[in-house]
Design a protein around this motif. Structure first.
Motif, PDB file in Angstrom:
ATOM      1  N   SER A 219       0.842  -1.220   0.000  1.00  0.00           N
ATOM      2  CA  SER A 219       0.000   0.000   0.000  1.00  0.00           C
ATOM      3  C   SER A 219       0.866   1.255   0.000  1.00  0.00           C
ATOM      4  CB  SER A 219      -0.910  -0.001   1.233  1.00  0.00           C
ATOM      5  OG  SER A 219      -1.842  -1.050   1.179  1.00  0.00           O
ATOM      6  N   ALA A 223       1.385   3.881  -3.274  1.00  0.00           N
ATOM      7  CA  ALA A 223       1.074   5.307  -3.097  1.00  0.00           C
ATOM      8  C   ALA A 223       2.284   6.175  -3.442  1.00  0.00           C
ATOM      9  CB  ALA A 223       0.637   5.568  -1.653  1.00  0.00           C
ATOM     10  N   ASN A 227       2.887   8.796  -6.971  1.00  0.00           N
ATOM     11  CA  ASN A 227       3.149  10.229  -6.836  1.00  0.00           C
ATOM     12  C   ASN A 227       4.477  10.658  -7.445  1.00  0.00           C
ATOM     13  OD1 ASN A 227       0.744  10.765  -5.450  1.00  0.00           O
ATOM     14  ND2 ASN A 227       1.641  10.141  -3.486  1.00  0.00           N
TER      15      ASN A 227
END
Length: 228
Positions: A219, A223, A227
């Motif tokens: 996770s 993420a 980005n």
């Protein structure tokens, strides 16, 4: 060349190796087990009779480090580690060779000798790098930095279970003492001491299972990479 680098640092027995291999398979990335390199070097120096006189024969030790014939092979059963063409995957995981590695890693000249070899593992599409100074020294530019730890007691219990599963008779008090001594040496060494990078994602696996740790890691990685 666009290469995603994910580092997993932490003390011995925290589960870094198992999780790094699982992440490499999940993302289809290359895998660097930096601890295996130090264990291989420690084993080789021991076989050359140099382990007890590292500082006395440093030039010879460095020459061995620079030319160490290491091959990592991925199989369905895991990673096979070859030294001089011989499978030493099980041998380098013993407590004895772990002690060799910790001694070798405390010598600045030997760390420098293997540094470039470690960095050469960073190839497209990406790399999962498992060790103690991956984020702080080897790959400070890594897009994702994870620090995985666990209490010495929980790590000792896991190690005892692993060794007993291999048919070995071990005492948890001995394993715990070895882990605590290695932690102290790794954290207090003057060169590249074991510590989290300032921007590392910290996970304590003392009381959670490997699947939960894996889910936390993926996770966080997803993420971070989304980005970038």
């Amino acid at each position: 060349m666009n290469v995603n680098i994910i580092t997993i640092d932490g003390p011995s027995g925290s589960g870094k190796g198992t999780l790094a291999a699982r992440l490499a398979a999940h993302y289809q990335y290359h895998l660097l087990d930096s601890g295996a390199i130090y264990r291989l070097l420690g084993l080789s120096l021991s076989e050359h009779g140099l382990l007890e006189q590292l500082n006395d024969d440093i030039a010879k030790c460095v020459a061995i480090a620079e030319q160490l014939p290491i091959v990592f092979k991925s199989t369905e059963q895991g990673v096979v580690v070859l030294l001089n063409g011989i499978d030493v995957s099980a041998k380098i995981r013993t407590e004895e060779v772990g002690e060799y590695a910790s001694k070798v890693a405390a010598i600045p000249e030997l760390r420098e000798a293997v540094l470039q070899r470690q960095r050469d593992f960073a190839q497209a599409p990406g790399l999962i790098a498992d060790g103690r100074d991956m984020a702080t020294i080897v790959f400070p530019e890594a897009q994702v930095k994870i620090y995985l730890t666990a209490s010495a007691e929980s790590r000792a219990a896991r190690r005892v279970k692993q060794l007993q599963g291999m048919g070995l008779d071990v005492r948890i008090s001995d394993i715990l003492a070895n882990i605590q001594a290695r932690d102290k040496r790794d954290m207090e060494r003057t060169v590249a001491p074991l510590k989290p990078a300032e921007d590392a994602y910290f996970i304590d696996s003392s009381d959670i299972g490997i699947d939960e740790v894996f889910n936390l890691m993926t996770s966080h990685i997803d993420a971070k990479l989304a980005n970038n």
